[in-house]
Design a protein around this motif. Structure first.
Motif, PDB file in Angstrom:
ATOM      1  N   ALA A 151     -96.912-155.335 -25.363  1.00  0.00           N
ATOM      2  CA  ALA A 151     -96.703-155.676 -26.780  1.00  0.00           C
ATOM      3  C   ALA A 151     -96.393-154.444 -27.612  1.00  0.00           C
ATOM      4  CB  ALA A 151     -97.934-156.398 -27.324  1.00  0.00           C
ATOM      5  N   SER A 152     -97.122-153.351 -27.366  1.00  0.00           N
ATOM      6  CA  SER A 152     -96.890-152.131 -28.150  1.00  0.00           C
ATOM      7  C   SER A 152     -95.497-151.576 -27.888  1.00  0.00           C
ATOM      8  CB  SER A 152     -97.957-151.078 -27.833  1.00  0.00           C
ATOM      9  OG  SER A 152     -97.908-150.695 -26.477  1.00  0.00           O
ATOM     10  N   GLN A 153     -95.012-151.714 -26.650  1.00  0.00           N
ATOM     11  CA  GLN A 153     -93.649-151.255 -26.338  1.00  0.00           C
ATOM     12  C   GLN A 153     -92.611-152.098 -27.065  1.00  0.00           C
ATOM     13  OE1 GLN A 153     -93.157-151.173 -22.065  1.00  0.00           O
ATOM     14  NE2 GLN A 153     -94.973-149.920 -21.771  1.00  0.00           N
ATOM     15  N   ILE A 154     -92.818-153.423 -27.089  1.00  0.00           N
ATOM     16  CA  ILE A 154     -91.872-154.311 -27.793  1.00  0.00           C
ATOM     17  C   ILE A 154     -91.879-154.003 -29.287  1.00  0.00           C
ATOM     18  CG2 ILE A 154     -91.382-156.713 -28.405  1.00  0.00           C
ATOM     19  CD1 ILE A 154     -92.605-157.521 -25.699  1.00  0.00           C
ATOM     20  N   LEU A 155     -93.067-153.769 -29.827  1.00  0.00           N
ATOM     21  CA  LEU A 155     -93.192-153.491 -31.264  1.00  0.00           C
ATOM     22  C   LEU A 155     -92.675-152.114 -31.638  1.00  0.00           C
ATOM     23  CD1 LEU A 155     -96.776-154.977 -31.762  1.00  0.00           C
ATOM     24  CD2 LEU A 155     -94.711-155.833 -32.870  1.00  0.00           C
ATOM     25  N   ASP A 198     -88.437-118.025 -36.361  1.00  0.00           N
ATOM     26  CA  ASP A 198     -89.435-118.322 -35.326  1.00  0.00           C
ATOM     27  C   ASP A 198     -90.704-118.913 -35.938  1.00  0.00           C
ATOM     28  OD1 ASP A 198     -87.979-117.606 -33.108  1.00  0.00           O
ATOM     29  OD2 ASP A 198     -88.541-115.497 -33.225  1.00  0.00           O
ATOM     30  N   SER A 199     -90.616-119.330 -37.191  1.00  0.00           N
ATOM     31  CA  SER A 199     -91.790-119.869 -37.873  1.00  0.00           C
ATOM     32  C   SER A 199     -92.253-121.180 -37.238  1.00  0.00           C
ATOM     33  CB  SER A 199     -91.477-120.114 -39.350  1.00  0.00           C
ATOM     34  OG  SER A 199     -91.171-118.904 -39.999  1.00  0.00           O
ATOM     35  N   THR A 200     -93.560-121.392 -37.265  1.00  0.00           N
ATOM     36  CA  THR A 200     -94.130-122.646 -36.767  1.00  0.00           C
ATOM     37  C   THR A 200     -93.735-123.777 -37.705  1.00  0.00           C
ATOM     38  OG1 THR A 200     -96.016-121.427 -35.895  1.00  0.00           O
ATOM     39  CG2 THR A 200     -96.272-123.805 -36.117  1.00  0.00           C
ATOM     40  N   ALA A 201     -93.339-124.904 -37.123  1.00  0.00           N
ATOM     41  CA  ALA A 201     -92.968-126.073 -37.923  1.00  0.00           C
ATOM     42  C   ALA A 201     -93.973-127.195 -37.668  1.00  0.00           C
ATOM     43  CB  ALA A 201     -91.563-126.533 -37.578  1.00  0.00           C
ATOM     44  N   PHE A 202     -94.301-127.918 -38.734  1.00  0.00           N
ATOM     45  CA  PHE A 202     -95.254-129.023 -38.627  1.00  0.00           C
ATOM     46  C   PHE A 202     -94.583-130.292 -39.136  1.00  0.00           C
ATOM     47  CE2 PHE A 202     -98.716-131.590 -40.521  1.00  0.00           C
ATOM     48  CZ  PHE A 202     -99.401-131.874 -39.345  1.00  0.00           C
ATOM     49  N   ILE A 203     -94.512-131.305 -38.260  1.00  0.00           N
ATOM     50  CA  ILE A 203     -93.809-132.549 -38.579  1.00  0.00           C
ATOM     51  C   ILE A 203     -94.826-133.674 -38.719  1.00  0.00           C
ATOM     52  CG2 ILE A 203     -92.023-134.169 -37.836  1.00  0.00           C
ATOM     53  CD1 ILE A 203     -91.030-131.876 -35.949  1.00  0.00           C
ATOM     54  N   HIS A 204     -94.748-134.409 -39.819  1.00  0.00           N
ATOM     55  CA  HIS A 204     -95.668-135.521 -40.041  1.00  0.00           C
ATOM     56  C   HIS A 204     -94.864-136.792 -40.294  1.00  0.00           C
ATOM     57  CE1 HIS A 204     -98.415-138.194 -42.314  1.00  0.00           C
ATOM     58  NE2 HIS A 204     -99.300-137.708 -41.474  1.00  0.00           N
ATOM     59  N   GLY A 205     -95.303-137.863 -39.671  1.00  0.00           N
ATOM     60  CA  GLY A 205     -94.630-139.132 -39.887  1.00  0.00           C
ATOM     61  C   GLY A 205     -95.284-140.231 -39.080  1.00  0.00           C
ATOM     62  N   GLU A 206     -95.072-141.466 -39.484  1.00  0.00           N
ATOM     63  CA  GLU A 206     -95.639-142.596 -38.767  1.00  0.00           C
ATOM     64  C   GLU A 206     -95.082-142.665 -37.341  1.00  0.00           C
ATOM     65  OE1 GLU A 206     -94.959-146.232 -40.855  1.00  0.00           O
ATOM     66  OE2 GLU A 206     -96.058-145.608 -42.649  1.00  0.00           O
ATOM     67  N   SER A 207     -95.773-143.415 -36.494  1.00  0.00           N
ATOM     68  CA  SER A 207     -95.303-143.622 -35.132  1.00  0.00           C
ATOM     69  C   SER A 207     -93.922-144.278 -35.158  1.00  0.00           C
ATOM     70  CB  SER A 207     -96.287-144.519 -34.381  1.00  0.00           C
ATOM     71  OG  SER A 207     -95.847-144.743 -33.065  1.00  0.00           O
ATOM     72  N   GLY A 208     -92.995-143.703 -34.378  1.00  0.00           N
ATOM     73  CA  GLY A 208     -91.659-144.285 -34.277  1.00  0.00           C
ATOM     74  C   GLY A 208     -90.653-143.780 -35.289  1.00  0.00           C
ATOM     75  N   THR A 209     -91.035-142.825 -36.125  1.00  0.00           N
ATOM     76  CA  THR A 209     -90.098-142.346 -37.153  1.00  0.00           C
ATOM     77  C   THR A 209     -89.104-141.316 -36.607  1.00  0.00           C
ATOM     78  OG1 THR A 209     -91.832-140.803 -37.865  1.00  0.00           O
ATOM     79  CG2 THR A 209     -91.513-142.791 -39.192  1.00  0.00           C
ATOM     80  N   GLY A 210     -89.409-140.731 -35.430  1.00  0.00           N
ATOM     81  CA  GLY A 210     -88.475-139.770 -34.842  1.00  0.00           C
ATOM     82  C   GLY A 210     -88.932-138.332 -34.919  1.00  0.00           C
ATOM     83  N   LYS A 211     -90.232-138.106 -34.736  1.00  0.00           N
ATOM     84  CA  LYS A 211     -90.752-136.735 -34.834  1.00  0.00           C
ATOM     85  C   LYS A 211     -90.201-135.837 -33.732  1.00  0.00           C
ATOM     86  CE  LYS A 211     -95.061-138.259 -34.978  1.00  0.00           C
ATOM     87  NZ  LYS A 211     -94.817-139.720 -35.194  1.00  0.00           N
ATOM     88  N   ILE A 254     -94.504-149.322 -31.241  1.00  0.00           N
ATOM     89  CA  ILE A 254     -95.615-148.512 -31.739  1.00  0.00           C
ATOM     90  C   ILE A 254     -96.508-148.145 -30.557  1.00  0.00           C
ATOM     91  CG2 ILE A 254     -95.597-149.501 -34.057  1.00  0.00           C
ATOM     92  CD1 ILE A 254     -97.811-151.387 -33.248  1.00  0.00           C
ATOM     93  N   ASP A 255     -97.345-147.107 -30.726  1.00  0.00           N
ATOM     94  CA  ASP A 255     -98.230-146.752 -29.627  1.00  0.00           C
ATOM     95  C   ASP A 255     -99.435-147.691 -29.593  1.00  0.00           C
ATOM     96  OD1 ASP A 255    -100.200-145.761 -31.468  1.00  0.00           O
ATOM     97  OD2 ASP A 255     -99.079-143.891 -31.594  1.00  0.00           O
ATOM     98  N   ARG A 256    -100.185-147.654 -28.495  1.00  0.00           N
ATOM     99  CA  ARG A 256    -101.284-148.588 -28.311  1.00  0.00           C
ATOM    100  C   ARG A 256    -102.386-148.401 -29.349  1.00  0.00           C
ATOM    101  NH1 ARG A 256    -103.801-150.443 -22.859  1.00  0.00           N
ATOM    102  NH2 ARG A 256    -104.872-151.588 -24.475  1.00  0.00           N
ATOM    103  N   LYS A 257    -102.598-147.153 -29.770  1.00  0.00           N
ATOM    104  CA  LYS A 257    -103.641-146.908 -30.777  1.00  0.00           C
ATOM    105  C   LYS A 257    -103.280-147.565 -32.102  1.00  0.00           C
ATOM    106  CE  LYS A 257    -105.643-142.687 -28.889  1.00  0.00           C
ATOM    107  NZ  LYS A 257    -105.952-141.272 -29.135  1.00  0.00           N
ATOM    108  N   THR A 258    -102.003-147.469 -32.479  1.00  0.00           N
ATOM    109  CA  THR A 258    -101.554-148.103 -33.723  1.00  0.00           C
ATOM    110  C   THR A 258    -101.704-149.615 -33.627  1.00  0.00           C
ATOM    111  OG1 THR A 258     -99.965-146.307 -34.082  1.00  0.00           O
ATOM    112  CG2 THR A 258     -99.617-148.339 -35.316  1.00  0.00           C
ATOM    113  N   LEU A 259    -101.334-150.175 -32.471  1.00  0.00           N
ATOM    114  CA  LEU A 259    -101.485-151.621 -32.276  1.00  0.00           C
ATOM    115  C   LEU A 259    -102.953-152.024 -32.369  1.00  0.00           C
ATOM    116  CD1 LEU A 259    -100.441-154.433 -31.609  1.00  0.00           C
ATOM    117  CD2 LEU A 259    -100.488-153.817 -29.176  1.00  0.00           C
TER     118      LEU A 259
END
Length: 446
Positions: A423-427, A163-176, A429-434
């Motif tokens: 554009a962000s959807q086609i790329l 039941d441990s808390t898990a923390f996932i880090h990764g770029e946008s679109g990596t599959g978090k 990535i999220d809008r902030k990353t764009l």
């Protein structure tokens, strides 16, 4: 017992409805106009509201709009003696459950009130059921040939039963979220809810109410008590995506919740407790946010019990072939096309590209290629990548990765007529990353 509020400016009708509905076992209150109704809604909890359209002062449509501003509103049934197609359509558009024209049969009204009550009580349940059905019917597809992803899968299988808390880090679109979903599937809570909240999609004012719920009257338009998603997720798993976007003012309350399972709804002094397994994710550098005072260090350490860092796709290019084949099969089936592979120059182009949008971008590229393809194999003209253009001719062959990325962003923006959301959807990535990439490359849009 179902609690009903009757809102009508005709006193004889109010008295009749109150008497007859009470005789049928309903708890009934009545209001003579919209303002009085709003006041009563702020002081008590109602399951169903019967609203007349034509009233002095605030009319029925305006009242419905006000009621629907509440995050957890009662179900509305419209009653009117001056019905038109236009008012019926407008009432339904603004969230009315059903529409009755005076005079109406009491027995029919009672049936609809009961249906409206059941509808109101099952809206959240249905949303969760749909979410769970999607997850159950879409088994986790953990596609990986790379050592990095296989190591992550091995780690997941070790930590998921805890039941441990898990923390996932990764770029946008990596599959978090896929990683979080995989943890849930392999956990002892897999038969219980998996509830996701994207912290970046809600304003600072709304996120606490969404997370912990609120009491009736806690703020303007809070006409009824709302259960937060921590209560909905009780005994299940809560996935907090984009945790780096959580307001600093709420982080202390989240820390307390993680430590004890205890929380308070907005506007309440009563402490509640639930049993929830938390998984958090971000694409941000939290250490930088800690230094700038935007993220609590103690919360970071509390979240970072099990750390899972997902490498970007450009660092595990051996996964591209299998992922491409998976997406090809998925979208060929969805579009009823018989496409069985890629031309070699497409395979080369996909392998050479640096994938700023990671797996999400790859999926978008394959989906588009399947839609455009007119043969049984994806050709170079079916995909939209700078690397593909370079392999098709010699243009841009000597460009740096950043140059290729800039050109591709410009190309996609042109295709999207400057619309950054599209554009962000086609790329992928999220809008902030764009936005950050546009700023980095000095790209200006209208």
């Amino acid at each position: 017992m179902i609690k009903v509020l009757v809102v009508d400016d005709e006193e004889p009708l109010r008295r009749l409805l109150k008497k007859e509905l009470a005789r049928k076992g309903f708890l009934v209150d009545a209001a003579s106009d919209g303002d009085a109704a709003l006041k009563m809604l702020g002081e008590d909890v109602y399951d169903v509201v019967l609203v007349d359209i034509v009233m002095p002062g605030m009319d029925g449509i305006s009242l419905i709009k006000k009621i629907k501003e509440d995050p957890d509103p009662p179900t509305v049934i419209v009653l009117t003696g001056k019905a038109t197609v236009e008012t019926a359509v407008e009432a339904m558009k603004n969230g009315a459950f059903d529409y009755f024209t005076k005079p109406y049969k009491l027995d029919e009204l009672i049936i609809v009130i009961n249906r409206a009550y059941e509808f109101g009580k099952t809206v959240l349940k249905n949303q969760l059921l749909q979410q769970e059905l999607v997850r159950k019917e879409s088994p986790v597809e953990f596609i990986s040939r790379s050592r990095q992803l296989n190591d992550i899968l091995a780690l997941i299988k070790k930590v998921a039963p805890t039941d441990s808390t898990a923390f996932i880090h990764g770029e946008s679109g990596t599959g978090k979220e896929l990683i979080a979903n995989t943890i849930w599937h392999h956990s002892r809570r897999s038969s219980l809810p998996f509830i996701a909240l994207n912290c970046a999609t809600l304003s600072e004012n709304l996120i606490e109410s969404e997370l912990f719920g609120h009491e009736k009257g806690a703020f303007t338009n809070a006409f009824q008590t709302k259960h937060g998603i921590v209560e909905v997720a009780d005994r299940g798993t809560l996935f907090l995506d984009e945790i780096g976007e959580m307001p600093i003012s709420l982080q202390a309350k989240l820390l307390r919740f993680l430590d004890s399972g205890e929380f308070r709804r907005v506007g309440s002094n009563k402490t509640l407790k639930v049993d929830v397994r938390v998984i958090a994710a971000t694409n941000k550098d939290l250490s930088g946010l800690i230094k700038s005072g935007e993220f609590r260090e103690d919360l970071f350490y509390r979240l970072n019990v099990i750390n899972i860092t997902i490498p970007p796709l450009r660092e595990r290019k051996e996964d591209i072939t299998d992922l491409s084949a998976y997406f090809l099969k998925k979208y060929s089936r969805r579009t009823s096309k018989d496409i069985n592979g890629f031309e070699q120059e497409v395979v080369d182009a996909l392998g050479e590209y640096h994938w700023p949008g990671n797996v999400r971008e790859l999926e978008n590229v394959i989906e588009r290629a399947v839609i455009l393809c007119d043969s049984d194999r994806i050709g170079i003209d079916d995909i939209s990548l700078p690397a593909a253009a370079a392999s098709h001719g010699n243009e841009g062959a000597d460009k740096s990765l950043e140059g290729i990325e800039k050109d591709y962003i410009l190309k996609v923006l042109r295709e999207a007529n400057g619309n950054q959301s599209i554009a962000s959807q086609i790329l992928g990535i999220d809008r902030k990353t764009l936005y950050l990439k546009l700023k980095k490359y000095g790209i200006k849009t209208a």
